[in-house]
Design a protein around this motif. Structure first.
Motif, PDB file in Angstrom:
ATOM      1  N   GLY B  31      14.312  -0.372 -15.334  1.00  0.00           N
ATOM      2  CA  GLY B  31      12.977  -0.532 -15.916  1.00  0.00           C
ATOM      3  C   GLY B  31      12.888  -0.200 -17.397  1.00  0.00           C
ATOM      4  O   GLY B  31      11.801  -0.250 -17.968  1.00  0.00           O
ATOM      5  N   TYR B  32      13.992   0.134 -18.028  1.00  0.00           N
ATOM      6  CA  TYR B  32      13.957   0.472 -19.465  1.00  0.00           C
ATOM      7  C   TYR B  32      13.343  -0.674 -20.284  1.00  0.00           C
ATOM      8  O   TYR B  32      12.516  -0.453 -21.158  1.00  0.00           O
ATOM      9  N   PRO B  74      21.382  -1.013 -20.071  1.00  0.00           N
ATOM     10  CA  PRO B  74      22.728  -0.461 -19.829  1.00  0.00           C
ATOM     11  C   PRO B  74      23.670  -1.451 -19.149  1.00  0.00           C
ATOM     12  O   PRO B  74      24.848  -1.154 -19.000  1.00  0.00           O
TER      13      PRO B  74
HETATM   14  S1  SF4 Z   1      19.190  -3.041 -15.905  1.00  0.00           S
HETATM   15 FE1  SF4 Z   1      18.614  -4.028 -17.841  1.00  0.00          FE
HETATM   16  S2  SF4 Z   1      17.444  -5.824 -17.225  1.00  0.00           S
HETATM   17 FE2  SF4 Z   1      17.524  -4.473 -15.449  1.00  0.00          FE
HETATM   18  S3  SF4 Z   1      15.635  -3.243 -15.594  1.00  0.00           S
HETATM   19 FE3  SF4 Z   1      17.291  -2.060 -16.612  1.00  0.00          FE
HETATM   20  S4  SF4 Z   1      17.096  -2.637 -18.783  1.00  0.00           S
HETATM   21 FE4  SF4 Z   1      15.966  -4.187 -17.611  1.00  0.00          FE
END
Ligand code: SF4
Ligand code: SF4
Ligand code: SF4
Lengths: 286, 88
Positions: B31-32, B74
């Motif tokens: 969710g970043y 990541p």
């Molecule tokens: S892994 Fe990447 S694409 Fe998936 S929620 Fe996290 S930041 Fe967003």
């Protein structure tokens, strides 16, 4: 908008990643992957030929970095990333040597190597991911675990005080010292790029969440940690490293603290012990 | 795009536009990107990917091509490119 189909262009960092090893082992919400992406971005932004780089990692979750980067790299023994990197630098001073490892590996298990490479001003870029714990082995207390924080081995809270890593690096002789968090991706990439392009021992501490083995015990989800990195930090370039102790209640200082020009270990060594080589080089580069 | 104060030169300045690509099967659902996109372009999908995570989906066309999601992710699972010929 449709996103089901694969994009027709690759991710811009794919040329620097061993894609056959992806997905990597880092847990969901682990910040290590973000720091890794910033590091690859910095390498890319220098414009230097990838063959002029080496990445060295020790042991731990972040130590996997060397295994995922698609350039020459070494995954070394625990705590020994810096001595391997120093050896590479002394043997081939034209290489840009990046050490990518964690707080436990670099500053506790490899603490002595760390202070002596800093003292010698060994020309290395050291990216130290500080997640406040030994993540890979299950979240034991580390030399960086904040006072009072819970860990697998301090269930009632940590009775010890943690290292102030920027102060340790500076006191030992590092000529470049900075601290960012994985959320400050651009500042971090700029700092890594600057360190690669400069000469001398560059130390960059990066605060990064370990939601699985640190966060879980301290009621801190990955996004809670990121909010702390955003709200409880103060960017203060040129700050005295002595003020850089980590206390989120008081506010954690980020920025570039130290940037000093000083002859590096390999330069001084070559000047004193290989004078002819140094003279030839000066002739060549003018 | 919404401004709290319309800049005097807003007619002359070209706002860059981006198109965000998501590689769903790489996502671990942290969710970043959703939380930190400055334009709130993304939201969690209702669907799962093969690993059992909810990847992001695009909910608005406001992407600025700032690449922040790309740097922060990541997993190398999201990136933006300049939107060409899609109108501003
Ligand atoms: S892994 Fe990447 S694409 Fe998936 S929620 Fe996290 S930041 Fe967003
Ligand atoms: S254990 Fe912690 S540091 Fe290791 S990959 Fe998982 S979240 Fe990251
Ligand atoms: S490029 Fe910037 S504006 Fe576009 S989705 Fe990513 S973070 Fe949001």
């Amino acid at each position: 908008m449709k996103n089901k189909s694969k994009p027709d262009v690759p991710h811009p960092l794919e040329d620097l990643v061993r894609m056959d090893r992806i997905p990597h082992i880092w847990c969901s919400g682990c910040g290590t992957g973000s720091v890794f992406a910033s590091c690859l971005t910095a390498i890319k932004q220098t414009g230097i030929d990838y063959r002029r780089f080496t990445m060295v990692s020790g042991i731990g979750c972040s130590g996997r970095g060397a295994g995922y980067i698609n350039i020459d790299s070494f995954h070394t023994t625990h705590g020994r990333a810096i001595p391997f990197a120093s050896g590479i630098k002394m043997a081939n001073p034209d290489l840009n040597v990046i050490v990518f490892s964690g707080d436990g590996d670099l500053c506790a298990i490899g603490g002595n190597h760390f202070i002596h490479a800093a003292r010698r001003n060994m020309d290395l870029t050291v990216v130290c991911i500080n997640n406040f714990t030994y993540g890979m082995t299950g979240g034991q207390v580390a030399a960086t675990t904040p006072f009072g924080a819970k860990s697998a081995t301090t269930s009632a809270g940590n009775p010890e005080s943690p290292f102030n890593l920027p102060l340790l690096a500076y006191a030992a002789g590092a000529t470049y010292v900075a601290r960012w968090t994985m959320l400050h991706s651009r500042d971090l990439a700029d700092a890594i790029k600057e360190s690669i392009l400069r000469k001398g021992f560059s130390f960059i501490e990066v605060l990064s969440p370990c939601p699985i083995n640190y966060g879980r015990r301290n009621k801190e989800k990955a996004l809670d940690a990121l909010r702390k990195y955003q709200k409880n930090t103060i960017v203060k370039n040129g700050a005295n490293p002595a003020e850089a102790d980590i206390d989120f209640d008081k506010g954690v200082i980020l920025g570039k603290f130290i940037d000093i020009d000083k002859a590096t270990c390999d330069e001084s060594y070559r000047k004193m012990y290989r004078p002819q080589e140094t003279a030839d080089k000066q002739l060549k580069t003018g | 795009m919404k401004y709290w104060r319309v800049p005097l030169d807003s007619n002359e300045v070209q706002v860059s536009r981006g198109k965000v690509h998501i590689i769903e099967e790489r996502c671990k659902g942290c969710g970043y990107c959703i939380e930190y996109c400055p334009r709130e372009v993304l939201e969690f999908s209702k669907a799962y990917n093969a690993k059992g995570y909810h990847p992001p989906v695009v909910r608005s066309e406001d992407c600025l091509n700032c690449h922040y999601c790309e740097l922060l992710c990541p997993e190398f699972a999201i990136f933006s490119v300049e939107a060409i010929g899609e109108g501003v």
